[in-house]
Design a protein around this motif. Structure first.
Motif, PDB file in Angstrom:
ATOM      1  N   ALA A 109      -7.872   7.928  -1.649  1.00  0.00           N
ATOM      2  CA  ALA A 109      -6.450   8.652  -1.580  1.00  0.00           C
ATOM      3  C   ALA A 109      -5.848   8.627  -2.870  1.00  0.00           C
ATOM      4  O   ALA A 109      -5.149   9.399  -3.202  1.00  0.00           O
ATOM      5  CB  ALA A 109      -5.802   8.061  -0.318  1.00  0.00           C
ATOM      6  N   ALA A 110      -5.763   7.321  -3.445  1.00  0.00           N
ATOM      7  CA  ALA A 110      -4.843   7.070  -4.558  1.00  0.00           C
ATOM      8  C   ALA A 110      -5.880   6.942  -5.777  1.00  0.00           C
ATOM      9  O   ALA A 110      -4.925   6.859  -6.864  1.00  0.00           O
ATOM     10  CB  ALA A 110      -4.141   5.856  -4.313  1.00  0.00           C
ATOM     11  N   GLY A 111      -7.024   7.216  -5.699  1.00  0.00           N
ATOM     12  CA  GLY A 111      -7.706   6.882  -7.151  1.00  0.00           C
ATOM     13  C   GLY A 111      -7.701   5.348  -7.771  1.00  0.00           C
ATOM     14  O   GLY A 111      -7.560   4.456  -7.213  1.00  0.00           O
ATOM     15  N   ASP A 112      -7.670   5.713  -8.901  1.00  0.00           N
ATOM     16  CA  ASP A 112      -7.260   4.378  -9.915  1.00  0.00           C
ATOM     17  C   ASP A 112      -5.934   3.794  -9.836  1.00  0.00           C
ATOM     18  O   ASP A 112      -5.738   2.649 -10.360  1.00  0.00           O
ATOM     19  CB  ASP A 112      -7.553   4.761 -11.449  1.00  0.00           C
ATOM     20  CG  ASP A 112      -8.924   4.826 -11.595  1.00  0.00           C
ATOM     21  OD1 ASP A 112     -10.014   4.472 -10.799  1.00  0.00           O
ATOM     22  OD2 ASP A 112      -9.552   5.762 -12.734  1.00  0.00           O
ATOM     23  N   ARG A 113      -4.938   4.302  -9.286  1.00  0.00           N
ATOM     24  CA  ARG A 113      -3.769   3.713  -8.961  1.00  0.00           C
ATOM     25  C   ARG A 113      -3.909   2.407  -8.017  1.00  0.00           C
ATOM     26  O   ARG A 113      -3.148   1.505  -8.421  1.00  0.00           O
ATOM     27  CB  ARG A 113      -2.732   4.563  -8.176  1.00  0.00           C
ATOM     28  CG  ARG A 113      -2.262   5.675  -9.317  1.00  0.00           C
ATOM     29  CD  ARG A 113      -0.997   6.618  -8.336  1.00  0.00           C
ATOM     30  NE  ARG A 113      -1.700   7.043  -7.186  1.00  0.00           N
ATOM     31  CZ  ARG A 113      -1.116   7.421  -6.154  1.00  0.00           C
ATOM     32  NH1 ARG A 113       0.074   7.475  -6.049  1.00  0.00           N
ATOM     33  NH2 ARG A 113      -1.566   8.059  -5.162  1.00  0.00           N
TER      34      ARG A 113
END
Length: 161
Positions: A109-113
């Motif tokens: 859902a948020a990737g590399d964050r």
């Protein structure tokens, strides 16, 4: 004549000694607090177990009103409202789905964050690496704890003088 704590243990005038005095008393009272609470509960258990009665004393159980939502009733009567406000506590979600699955969902859902929030428990790492392998991945760091007051002699012993 009653003897009071300040008479037995007067507070020193020196600010550092007064701070140490307060700390020492706080630790002592903390120990007393738990010891006396434990004894209180043991005494209550004894009174109940032995059916002790007294003309002067009673055991009473105070109550406190706590309000909670009847989730099943809300779900049945107002399903749209239920869907707007229903949730699970994060610790319960973790129990159902597991940390790995939650991580994968968050990463999707948020990737590399999510990278800056990633955590690994040392206990989990010890399960998959040998003591020899784990060394390079473990970092020791100093963390400032609460303030401590020590004597000048102790400071000298620790090379802080």
């Amino acid at each position: 004549m009653k003897t009071t704590l300040p008479q037995l243990h007067p507070r020193p005038n020196d600010a550092f000694e007064a701070a140490l005095h307060s700390r020492d008393l706080a630790y002592a009272f903390e120990g007393f607090h738990f010891g006396f609470l434990e004894q209180y509960h043991l005494d209550i258990e004894t009174i109940r177990a032995e059916n002790v009665e007294s003309a002067e004393y009673r055991i009473f159980h105070p109550t406190k009103t706590v309000y909670e939502v009847n989730v099943a009733k809300l779900r049945d009567a107002l399903p749209e409202i239920h869907q707007k406000v229903v949730h699970l506590r994060s610790c319960d979600v973790e129990k159902f789905l597991g940390r790995g699955y939650l991580y994968a969902c968050a990463k999707s859902a948020a990737g590399d964050r999510v990278t800056e929030y990633e955590r690994v428990n040392l206990a989990d790492l010890r399960k998959v690496l040998t003591p020899e392998e784990i060394g390079p991945y473990v970092v020791a760091r100093e963390r400032v704890a609460g303030p401590e007051i020590i004597t000048a002699a102790e400071a000298k012993e620790h090379g802080m003088a």
